[in-house]
Scaffold this active site. Structure first.
Site, PDB file in Angstrom:
ATOM      1  N   ILE A   1       3.674 -28.240   4.831  1.00 17.09           N
ATOM      2  CA  ILE A   1       2.523 -27.385   4.564  1.00 17.09           C
ATOM      3  C   ILE A   1       2.967 -26.153   3.785  1.00 17.09           C
ATOM      4  CG2 ILE A   1       1.219 -28.213   6.540  1.00 17.09           C
ATOM      5  CD1 ILE A   1       2.136 -25.858   8.132  1.00 17.09           C
ATOM      6  N   CYS A   2       2.030 -25.635   2.990  1.00 15.23           N
ATOM      7  CA  CYS A   2       2.319 -24.505   2.104  1.00 15.23           C
ATOM      8  C   CYS A   2       1.865 -23.212   2.772  1.00 15.23           C
ATOM      9  CB  CYS A   2       1.605 -24.707   0.764  1.00 15.23           C
ATOM     10  SG  CYS A   2       1.812 -23.337  -0.376  1.00 15.23           S
ATOM     11  N   LEU A   3       2.847 -22.409   3.197  1.00 11.50           N
ATOM     12  CA  LEU A   3       2.587 -21.094   3.762  1.00 11.50           C
ATOM     13  C   LEU A   3       3.576 -20.113   3.147  1.00 11.50           C
ATOM     14  CD1 LEU A   3       2.231 -22.082   7.539  1.00 11.50           C
ATOM     15  CD2 LEU A   3       0.373 -21.662   5.932  1.00 11.50           C
TER      16      LEU A   3
ATOM     17  N   HIS B   1       7.361 -21.356  -0.731  1.00  8.41           N
ATOM     18  CA  HIS B   1       7.368 -20.001  -1.294  1.00  8.41           C
ATOM     19  C   HIS B   1       8.657 -19.280  -0.905  1.00  8.41           C
ATOM     20  CE1 HIS B   1       3.306 -19.910  -2.961  1.00  8.41           C
ATOM     21  NE2 HIS B   1       3.012 -20.714  -1.964  1.00  8.41           N
TER      22      HIS B   1
ATOM     23  N   ILE C   1      -1.603 -26.543  -0.316  1.00  7.19           N
ATOM     24  CA  ILE C   1      -0.949 -27.823  -0.065  1.00  7.19           C
ATOM     25  C   ILE C   1      -0.802 -28.021   1.438  1.00  7.19           C
ATOM     26  CG2 ILE C   1       1.165 -29.161  -0.403  1.00  7.19           C
ATOM     27  CD1 ILE C   1       1.564 -27.662  -3.020  1.00  7.19           C
TER      28      ILE C   1
END
Length: 286
Positions: A89-91, A97, A126
């Protein structure tokens, strides 16, 4: 647990964090797998007063060999209605990042951040999904009986609320403070910056009429500086740079030579002719 080089900075850091997180709390619990120090399983309780209240959520944290200089990857395993399953997952705290990751953050900081991200909107990030509140509440109830093949019933991993908990350590308080400083808005996908134009924008006073309000906005900027006069090139310099034209060749001497040659040839022929006539006359006399 597998054998590791305990002089490795990542191994030393993870062993220390595993020791700090060995006791579960009523909010979260996390420990590495028995055979892999760089893969952790965690369990969190859904935050109160949200669609996830009463739920228990389980996931994986996969850490890079460069940890803590590089961020971990986070994968959710329990259906929750906020994050996709079995997908990174995008965090702002995840491997998507690395520019926002800070080495001072820890696994505890990441887990607290996941709890904070649960009630936020996915906004197309995402690995994000946006189920309805009713669907999330149904999943929260079902999560109370969810089991992990490696860890067992996840509900039993957390302390029950009201149980006597040990006082929070200084490190725990520090991690919670760091987690509160994290922005829980989903990071925007990285895009390439368009190259800035080197062409200067002329300053001017612009007036824009707003259709809905009829108000005028003034954008007053510094008046343009006086244009510098253009210095023309002196005539002499222009003549120097201009290539000279070749003057036409004078053919008069050549013509005079040709004419003189013809006249001399005619005179020579006439003298030869006279000499021949003279010889012929002398021959006739004898």
């Amino acid at each position: 647990m597998a054998r590791y080089n305990f002089k490795n900075p990542a191994v030393k850091r993870l062993m220390k964090e595993a020791q700090e997180l060995r006791e579960p709390t009523d909010q979260y619990f996390a420990q590495p797998l028995d055979d892999n120090l760089f893969e952790w399983h965690f369990t969190i309780r859904g935050p109160d007063d949200t669609d996830f209240s009463g739920g228990y959520y389980h996931g994986r944290i996969v850490l890079p060999p460069e940890y803590p200089m590089k961020p971990p990857s986070i994968i959710m395993l329990t259906p929750n209605g906020r994050f996709e399953l079995h997908k990174k997952i995008c965090l702002s705290i995840s491997g998507y990042h690395p520019e926002s990751w800070q080495p001072s953050w820890s696994i505890r900081t990441a887990i607290l951040a996941i709890i904070g991200f649960l009630p936020t909107k996915g906004e197309g990030a995402i690995g994000a999904i946006d189920y309805t509140p009713e669907e999330r509440k149904v999943l929260a109830r079902k999560s109370q009986t969810w089991s992990c093949p490696s860890c067992g019933l996840i509900k039993q991993k957390l302390k029950a609320r009201g149980d006597g908990s040990l006082p929070k350590s200084e490190k725990q308080l520090q991690d919670e403070e760091l987690a509160r400083q994290i922005s829980f808005s989903n990071p925007k996908p990285q895009t390439k910056e368009s190259p800035k134009s080197d062409t200067p924008v002329s300053d001017s006073t612009q007036e824009q009429t707003t259709e809905n309000t009829g108000l005028r906005q003034r954008n007053v900027s510094t008046p343009p500086s006086d244009p510098q006069p253009v210095v023309s090139q002196p005539p002499q310099a222009q003549q120097i740079n201009t290539p000279r034209r070749r003057a036409p060749e004078d053919t008069t001497p050549m013509m005079l030579i040709i004419i003189l040659s013809v006249v001399l040839a005619v005179l020579l022929l006439r003298r030869l002719d006279r000499a021949y006539d003279l010889r012929s006359n002398i021959g006739d006399m004898f």
